[in-house]
Design a protein around this motif. Structure first.
Motif, PDB file in Angstrom:
ATOM      1  N   PRO A   3       2.306   5.629  -4.920  1.00  0.00           N
ATOM      2  CA  PRO A   3       2.959   6.034  -3.682  1.00  0.00           C
ATOM      3  C   PRO A   3       4.143   5.032  -3.531  1.00  0.00           C
ATOM      4  CG  PRO A   3       0.793   5.023  -3.125  1.00  0.00           C
ATOM      5  CD  PRO A   3       1.003   5.450  -4.713  1.00  0.00           C
ATOM      6  N   THR A   4       5.057   5.760  -2.830  1.00  0.00           N
ATOM      7  CA  THR A   4       6.435   4.918  -2.406  1.00  0.00           C
ATOM      8  C   THR A   4       6.419   4.767  -0.944  1.00  0.00           C
ATOM      9  OG1 THR A   4       7.724   5.556  -4.267  1.00  0.00           O
ATOM     10  CG2 THR A   4       8.885   5.002  -2.483  1.00  0.00           C
ATOM     11  N   MET A   5       6.771   3.533  -0.478  1.00  0.00           N
ATOM     12  CA  MET A   5       6.979   3.297   0.995  1.00  0.00           C
ATOM     13  C   MET A   5       8.431   3.418   1.414  1.00  0.00           C
ATOM     14  SD  MET A   5       5.248   0.587   3.501  1.00  0.00           S
ATOM     15  CE  MET A   5       5.938  -0.989   2.920  1.00  0.00           C
ATOM     16  N   ILE A   6       8.660   4.085   2.437  1.00  0.00           N
ATOM     17  CA  ILE A   6       9.995   4.258   2.904  1.00  0.00           C
ATOM     18  C   ILE A   6      10.168   4.065   4.305  1.00  0.00           C
ATOM     19  CG2 ILE A   6      11.966   5.911   3.140  1.00  0.00           C
ATOM     20  CD1 ILE A   6      10.221   7.757   0.927  1.00  0.00           C
ATOM     21  N   ARG A   7      11.341   3.074   4.575  1.00  0.00           N
ATOM     22  CA  ARG A   7      11.632   2.591   5.899  1.00  0.00           C
ATOM     23  C   ARG A   7      13.022   2.688   6.145  1.00  0.00           C
ATOM     24  NH1 ARG A   7       8.027  -0.610   8.954  1.00  0.00           N
ATOM     25  NH2 ARG A   7       6.122  -1.470   7.965  1.00  0.00           N
ATOM     26  N   GLY A   8      13.461   2.827   7.452  1.00  0.00           N
ATOM     27  CA  GLY A   8      14.885   2.899   7.931  1.00  0.00           C
ATOM     28  C   GLY A   8      15.257   1.579   8.263  1.00  0.00           C
ATOM     29  N   GLY A   9      16.367   1.138   7.498  1.00  0.00           N
ATOM     30  CA  GLY A   9      17.095  -0.202   7.726  1.00  0.00           C
ATOM     31  C   GLY A   9      16.127  -1.466   8.067  1.00  0.00           C
ATOM     32  N   GLU A  10      16.370  -1.720   9.178  1.00  0.00           N
ATOM     33  CA  GLU A  10      15.496  -2.736   9.965  1.00  0.00           C
ATOM     34  C   GLU A  10      14.662  -2.357  10.769  1.00  0.00           C
ATOM     35  OE1 GLU A  10      16.013  -5.720   8.495  1.00  0.00           O
ATOM     36  OE2 GLU A  10      17.738  -4.749   7.279  1.00  0.00           O
ATOM     37  N   ASP A  11      14.359  -1.007  11.053  1.00  0.00           N
ATOM     38  CA  ASP A  11      13.228  -0.544  11.831  1.00  0.00           C
ATOM     39  C   ASP A  11      11.964  -0.774  11.418  1.00  0.00           C
ATOM     40  OD1 ASP A  11      11.975   0.943  13.728  1.00  0.00           O
ATOM     41  OD2 ASP A  11      12.292   2.843  13.093  1.00  0.00           O
ATOM     42  N   GLN A  12      11.044  -1.637  12.022  1.00  0.00           N
ATOM     43  CA  GLN A  12       9.800  -2.018  11.921  1.00  0.00           C
ATOM     44  C   GLN A  12       8.701  -1.177  12.517  1.00  0.00           C
ATOM     45  OE1 GLN A  12       9.130  -4.273   9.357  1.00  0.00           O
ATOM     46  NE2 GLN A  12      11.341  -3.981   9.349  1.00  0.00           N
ATOM     47  N   THR A  13       9.022  -0.179  13.355  1.00  0.00           N
ATOM     48  CA  THR A  13       8.105   0.664  13.923  1.00  0.00           C
ATOM     49  C   THR A  13       7.772   1.976  13.408  1.00  0.00           C
ATOM     50  OG1 THR A  13       9.981   1.717  15.494  1.00  0.00           O
ATOM     51  CG2 THR A  13       8.935  -0.301  16.276  1.00  0.00           C
ATOM     52  N   ALA A  14       8.656   2.331  12.567  1.00  0.00           N
ATOM     53  CA  ALA A  14       8.026   3.464  11.562  1.00  0.00           C
ATOM     54  C   ALA A  14       8.295   3.112  10.328  1.00  0.00           C
ATOM     55  CB  ALA A  14       8.962   4.587  12.242  1.00  0.00           C
ATOM     56  N   LEU A  15       7.149   3.970   9.503  1.00  0.00           N
ATOM     57  CA  LEU A  15       7.057   3.581   8.242  1.00  0.00           C
ATOM     58  C   LEU A  15       6.546   5.015   7.530  1.00  0.00           C
ATOM     59  CD1 LEU A  15       4.103   3.477   6.732  1.00  0.00           C
ATOM     60  CD2 LEU A  15       4.280   1.166   7.765  1.00  0.00           C
ATOM     61  N   TYR A  16       6.944   5.470   6.394  1.00  0.00           N
ATOM     62  CA  TYR A  16       6.727   6.497   5.427  1.00  0.00           C
ATOM     63  C   TYR A  16       5.972   6.235   4.278  1.00  0.00           C
ATOM     64  CZ  TYR A  16       9.298   8.377   9.568  1.00  0.00           C
ATOM     65  OH  TYR A  16       9.671   8.534  10.980  1.00  0.00           O
ATOM     66  N   VAL A  17       5.133   6.854   3.852  1.00  0.00           N
ATOM     67  CA  VAL A  17       4.501   6.920   2.233  1.00  0.00           C
ATOM     68  C   VAL A  17       4.704   8.326   1.748  1.00  0.00           C
ATOM     69  CG1 VAL A  17       2.589   6.300   1.182  1.00  0.00           C
ATOM     70  CG2 VAL A  17       2.833   5.138   3.259  1.00  0.00           C
ATOM     71  N   LEU A  18       5.195   8.320   0.610  1.00  0.00           N
ATOM     72  CA  LEU A  18       5.229   9.589  -0.316  1.00  0.00           C
ATOM     73  C   LEU A  18       4.838   9.295  -1.549  1.00  0.00           C
ATOM     74  CD1 LEU A  18       6.472  12.322  -0.105  1.00  0.00           C
ATOM     75  CD2 LEU A  18       8.850  11.470  -0.885  1.00  0.00           C
ATOM     76  N   MET A  19       4.052  10.493  -2.062  1.00  0.00           N
ATOM     77  CA  MET A  19       3.411  10.379  -3.275  1.00  0.00           C
ATOM     78  C   MET A  19       4.500  11.134  -4.267  1.00  0.00           C
ATOM     79  SD  MET A  19       0.358   9.058  -2.716  1.00  0.00           S
ATOM     80  CE  MET A  19      -0.394   9.474  -4.517  1.00  0.00           C
ATOM     81  N   PRO A  20       4.444  10.412  -5.575  1.00  0.00           N
ATOM     82  CA  PRO A  20       5.389  10.884  -6.441  1.00  0.00           C
ATOM     83  C   PRO A  20       4.911  12.247  -7.105  1.00  0.00           C
ATOM     84  CG  PRO A  20       4.069   9.179  -7.474  1.00  0.00           C
ATOM     85  CD  PRO A  20       3.733   9.240  -6.024  1.00  0.00           C
ATOM     86  N   MET A  21       6.022  12.827  -7.919  1.00  0.00           N
ATOM     87  CA  MET A  21       5.571  14.335  -8.434  1.00  0.00           C
ATOM     88  C   MET A  21       5.814  13.813 -10.010  1.00  0.00           C
ATOM     89  SD  MET A  21       7.454  17.270  -6.599  1.00  0.00           S
ATOM     90  CE  MET A  21       6.816  18.714  -7.335  1.00  0.00           C
ATOM     91  N   ARG A  22       5.177  14.802 -11.006  1.00  0.00           N
ATOM     92  CA  ARG A  22       5.414  14.631 -12.420  1.00  0.00           C
ATOM     93  C   ARG A  22       6.664  15.462 -12.422  1.00  0.00           C
ATOM     94  NH1 ARG A  22       0.505  15.939 -15.381  1.00  0.00           N
ATOM     95  NH2 ARG A  22      -0.887  13.996 -15.120  1.00  0.00           N
ATOM     96  N   VAL A  23       7.844  14.904 -13.086  1.00  0.00           N
ATOM     97  CA  VAL A  23       9.073  15.581 -13.409  1.00  0.00           C
ATOM     98  C   VAL A  23       9.238  15.532 -14.913  1.00  0.00           C
ATOM     99  CG1 VAL A  23       9.934  15.844 -11.100  1.00  0.00           C
ATOM    100  CG2 VAL A  23      10.510  13.643 -12.793  1.00  0.00           C
TER     101      VAL A  23
END
Length: 372
Positions: A352-372
């Motif tokens: 899984p990859t973690m994604i954040r916006g710039g310097e924003d520490q109050t929100a985070l997202y995790v996305l599972m990869p796909m086989r391509v």
């Protein structure tokens, strides 16, 4: 019951309460809205047995009383009345009719007795706190897109609202996941929220709450128990049952050791993903990210529709990496990021990859990869 009310006031309140009324129901009373006139106000109430919305509006009450009438028909009638008109509402108890008059228009609606109208209001809910409407709206905006629609895992069909510690600070945190992506947003714990139980707010309630908050610029009073939640938004009160289930230990899927960082201008990234995914098949929606020093190549290969590639400049200095994602999920997350820059913390093609916006520490997202 007899009263006069301004058409705009009545329409606004009906718009709020009728949204929880199912158009098709096997229980006739649930198709109705309860009208209760007393003092100088008209109270409107509607429910689907899971959620209940109550709103009070000003009215000139000639005779107090209560009645229930078909909600959507009443809403349609009031919507079509002339702007600014005064609506005269009277109940004829003998004929079991409610009559509405505005200008030269007259309507008579069938009624059902108010004594049979269900009540899910739960009295005191134990924990109560105030939160700015814009802050609560932000929590919902940042997370609701990741709510699962898969009914078999019903405990994922809502937003998990709970108290969590972030370092030395206690936070009010909202989390949603559908197993493919996870969204987390938080704000400093409001006064009065300490000790509240973690609750799963159902998807329908989340969307209803978001709609009501959009019309409010003030604060929202939140009351919580182990089985119900209540939101007081100005003159509107939304009460809802909670999802009776255990939200999974989401902390286990948030990666801690992702050592490859990519920084990219978010607007450029969104545009590039959107362009190349035009070729992607509706079923797969896979886009491949090929990372090398200072550059990212996005590509889509669809045997039936062709292929597309686009290269954009990024800040990346780790080892080259090739990883695939669902394009729609990528765009959903990127669309919620604050600031001009997106930060991707990656490990390898299968993690899984973690994604954040710039310097924003109050929100985070995790996305599972796909086989391509």
């Amino acid at each position: 019951m007899r009263l006069v009310i301004e058409r705009g006031e009545l329409l606004r309140a009906l718009g709020h309460v009728t949204s929880v009324v199912e158009r098709r129901t096997t229980i006739p009373i649930l198709s109705n809205v309860l009208l209760k006139a007393s003092g100088q106000a008209l109270e409107l109430k509607a429910t689907d047995l899971e959620r209940e919305v109550i709103e009070e509006v000003r009215a000139e009450v000639g005779a107090p009383g209560a009645v229930t009438v078909p909600a959507h028909i009443l809403h349609d009638i009031v919507r079509k009345l002339p702007d600014g008109s005064q609506v005269d509402i009277r109940r004829d108890a003998e004929k079991e009719r409610l009559t509405l008059a505005a200008g030269q228009a007259r309507f008579a609606l069938q009624t059902l007795g108010p004594e049979d109208f269900p009540d899910i209001n739960a009295g005191d809910l134990g924990h109560s706190f105030e939160v700015a409407a814009k802050d609560l709206k932000r929590l919902i905006d940042k997370t609701r897109f990741a709510i699962s629609t898969e009914e078999t895992r019903y405990y994922l069909n809502g937003i998990y609202l709970h108290i969590a510690d972030a370092g030395a600070t206690s936070m009010l945190r909202a989390v949603a996941t559908d197993g493919h992506r996870l969204a987390q947003a938080e704000l400093q714990r409001p006064k009065g929220a300490e000790g509240m139980p973690g609750v799963i707010i159902p998807r329908k309630t989340v969307h209803e709450l978001h709609r009501l908050i959009e019309e409010s610029a003030d604060t929202v009073n939140v009351s919580v128990s182990a089985s119900k939640v209540r939101f007081e938004i100005g003159p509107v009160t939304l009460t809802s049952k909670l999802i009776d289930g255990t939200f999974p230990d989401y902390g286990r899927v948030i990666p801690q050791g992702n050592d490859k960082e990519m920084r990219v201008a978010n607007a450029d990234f969104i545009s590039a993903v959107d362009r190349v995914s035009t070729i992607a098949s509706e079923r797969g929606r896979a886009v491949k990210l090929n990372l090398a020093k200072s550059k990212l190549v996005l590509s889509v290969n669809n045997p039936e529709g062709g292929s597309a590639t686009e290269e954009i400049e990024v800040n990346y200095s780790a080892a080259p990496l090739e990883i695939g994602f669902n394009a729609k999920y990528l765009l959903d997350i990127a669309g919620q990021l604050e600031g001009e820059e997106a930060r991707f913390l990656l490990a390898d093609a299968g993690s899984p990859t973690m994604i954040r916006g710039g310097e924003d520490q109050t929100a985070l997202y995790v996305l599972m990869p796909m086989r391509v």
